[in-house]
Motif scaffolding. Structure first.
Motif, mmCIF file in Angstrom:
data_model
loop_
_atom_site.group_PDB
_atom_site.id
_atom_site.type_symbol
_atom_site.label_atom_id
_atom_site.label_comp_id
_atom_site.label_asym_id
_atom_site.label_seq_id
_atom_site.Cartn_x
_atom_site.Cartn_y
_atom_site.Cartn_z
ATOM 1 N N ALA A 1 0.818 -1.203 0.000
ATOM 2 C CA ALA A 1 0.000 0.000 0.000
ATOM 3 C C ALA A 1 0.855 1.258 0.000
ATOM 4 O O ALA A 1 0.441 2.312 -0.488
ATOM 5 C CB ALA A 1 -0.932 0.001 1.211
ATOM 6 N N SER A 2 2.076 1.152 0.546
ATOM 7 C CA SER A 2 3.010 2.269 0.580
ATOM 8 C C SER A 2 4.413 1.690 0.730
ATOM 9 O O SER A 2 4.588 0.473 0.844
ATOM 10 C CB SER A 2 2.689 3.213 1.753
ATOM 11 O OG SER A 2 3.021 2.594 2.983
ATOM 12 N N ASP B 1 6.175 2.276 3.288
ATOM 13 C CA ASP B 1 6.394 2.188 4.728
ATOM 14 C C ASP B 1 6.974 0.816 5.077
ATOM 15 O O ASP B 1 6.648 -0.201 4.456
ATOM 16 C CB ASP B 1 5.067 2.396 5.457
ATOM 17 C CG ASP B 1 5.180 2.198 6.947
ATOM 18 O OD1 ASP B 1 5.732 3.079 7.624
ATOM 19 O OD2 ASP B 1 4.732 1.133 7.421
#
Length: 491
Positions: free
Chosen positions: A257-258, A260
């Motif tokens: 999703a990212s 991160d």
């Protein structure tokens, strides 16, 4: 990413060992040369040598001259050397840690609540260091200290869980950096971009178009001076459970999703959880092991594994392992992942090979076995490059095809290679955990290989041999699902 100031001390345990000498010290020197180390960062070398600081600095200069070559600069070295202090002591000696704490608490260094402790020591020594640090006053209540541990993390799933429990007595998970230097390599990092930033690639990265995946990490060298560790670990624990499984997750993961750290690692864990369990009675159909015998490497006669210094003469430790895994999810169901690693092979090479399916209709050849499939080849070392193999018409009057290679390399001629440890050490200093391994990754990787570990422990004598300087035993080919599958030994 970290919040607040970076670390004020970077402590290297095992500072005179092989890892520190060949990887850590040159990488830190290069980071200093690039201006990436904070002015206040102090480096502390911890080792058993009965040395003073002057002795350490002489050793440091020789190490950097040897391992940085033309990149050695006297002015940069002198600046780098001024960062260092040296603490003599045994890893098991509590008094040595009190001396270390006294050094870290010197007024000229100032108050420090953010220290990196790098364990460049044998895995068997990890807990001695952690326990003694705690006795000396370092624990989770003191700032944002970070502890860096090398692979392998445990010897099996039970020992990995125990080691993790012991670490968590003194350090939170966010403070533990489990390092796998393969994740710091440029080609591996570039694979994220290659897949997720290119519309041309991602739509065909699945079972509908890909026939199988190969991951090879081959080493021309033998065990060197690592017999004490290697004869207990073997290729399965030393390489496949960590390096190769990490490469598998990077190839097979879904788009995060990212970028991160936890988002990336969540997707890698999903891959490991999706790997089809290997029944104990089917291990020999999914994994193969062997040990190198005497042979010729690079025109030089070399001994077999059992004749290496400090290796048990009756040892059945594997120096070659090949294994087959299936990722049972929507994207990869039915696609075999072939993993292979070994020592004393024909040459050193790390390669990810993606073989595509044949076209549904062969217009230009009479038989399937007369046309070569398409490949995407990602070479991790010695050369960092990417190639795509496609068919094109051969010049001439006949309509015939030949394989052409599209170079998708990302490095320009003027751009030098990036050492993986340089990337990872900077991430430790900056508090970026994206390229480090979370414990659930470790645990699930052990779950995947644990049936192999257990079965081989019950059959210690069933170890094939292969001549040093070859690509391993022919018997490893029995893992292939089809007759037209074969190992790629070139990039």
């Amino acid at each position: 990413m970290q919040t607040g100031p970076g670390p004020c001390h970077f402590v290297i345990f095992g500072a005179t060992g092989h890892l520190a000498t060949t990887k850590l010290l040159p990488a830190l020197y290069q980071l200093d040369a690039a201006g990436r180390l904070g002015e206040d960062l102090r480096l502390v070398a911890f080792a058993r040598r009965d040395w003073r600081l002057e002795d350490w600095l002489q050793h440091l200069e020789l190490v950097l001259q040897q391992h940085t070559g033309p990149g050695f600069d006297r002015a940069i070295y002198e600046r780098f050397a001024r960062r260092f202090d040296f603490v003599e002591g045994d890893l098991r000696e509590p008094e040595a840690y009190r001396r270390l704490m006294d050094e870290l608490g010197k007024p000229r260094m100032g108050a420090c609540e953010n220290i990196v402790f790098y364990l460049a020591v044998r895995p068997a020594d990890f807990m001695d260091v952690v326990d003694n640090l705690n006795r000396a006053g370092i624990n989770r209540k003191h700032g944002r200290h970070r502890i860096v541990v090398e692979k392998p993390f445990g010897e099996d799933i039970e020992s990995a869980r125990l080691l993790n429990t012991q670490l968590h007595k003194y350090f939170d998970e966010e403070q533990v950096y489990r390092i796998d230097h393969y994740l710091g390599k440029e080609t591996v990092q570039n694979l994220f971009v290659f897949r997720f930033a290119n519309t041309l690639i991602e739509p065909v990265w699945n079972r509908n178009f890909i026939d199988h995946v190969q991951i090879t990490v081959a080493e021309e060298g033998g065990i060197g001076r690592r017999a004490g560790y290697y004869d207990r670990a073997g290729a399965l624990r030393d390489m496949l459970q960590n390096h190769l499984m990490q490469l598998l997750t990077v190839v097979a993961m879904e788009p995060p999703a990212s970028l991160d750290a936890d988002a990336l690692r969540d997707e890698k864990v999903k891959v490991l959880r999706s790997i089809r369990p290997i029944p104990v009675d089917a291990v020999n159909g999914h994994a193969f092991r062997a040990q190198y015998a005497a042979g010729t490497v690079g025109g030089r006669e070399v001994p077999g594994y059992r004749d290496e210094s400090d290796v048990r003469r009756e040892s059945t430790t594997e120096t070659f392992v090949a294994a087959k895994f299936y990722v049972d999810n929507w994207r990869w169901r039915g696609v075999p992942f072939y993993l292979r690693t070994g020592k004393r092979l024909a040459r050193s090479m790390s390669l990810i090979g993606i073989r595509f399916r044949h076209p549904p209709q062969l217009l230009f050849h009479d038989a399937c076995d007369r046309i070569d499939p398409n490949w995407i080849l990602l070479s991790i070392q010695p050369a960092e490059c990417m190639h795509i193999e496609l068919h094109a018409k051969r010049p001439g009057l006949e309509i015939d095809t030949r394989v052409v290679r599209l170079n998708a390399s990302y490095r320009h001629e003027t751009e030098g290679p990036m050492e993986a440890y340089k990337t990872l050490l900077l991430d430790v200093i900056e508090g970026d955990r994206s390229l480090f391994i979370r414990f659930d990754e470790v645990e699930w990787a052990w779950r995947v290989v644990d049936p192999i570990v257990r079965q081989w422990a019950r059959e210690p004598l069933l170890v094939h041999t292969y001549p040093a300087g070859t690509w391993g035993p022919e018997e490893a080919n029995r893992l292939f699902d089809r007759e037209d599958h074969a190992w790629r030994n070139d990039a």
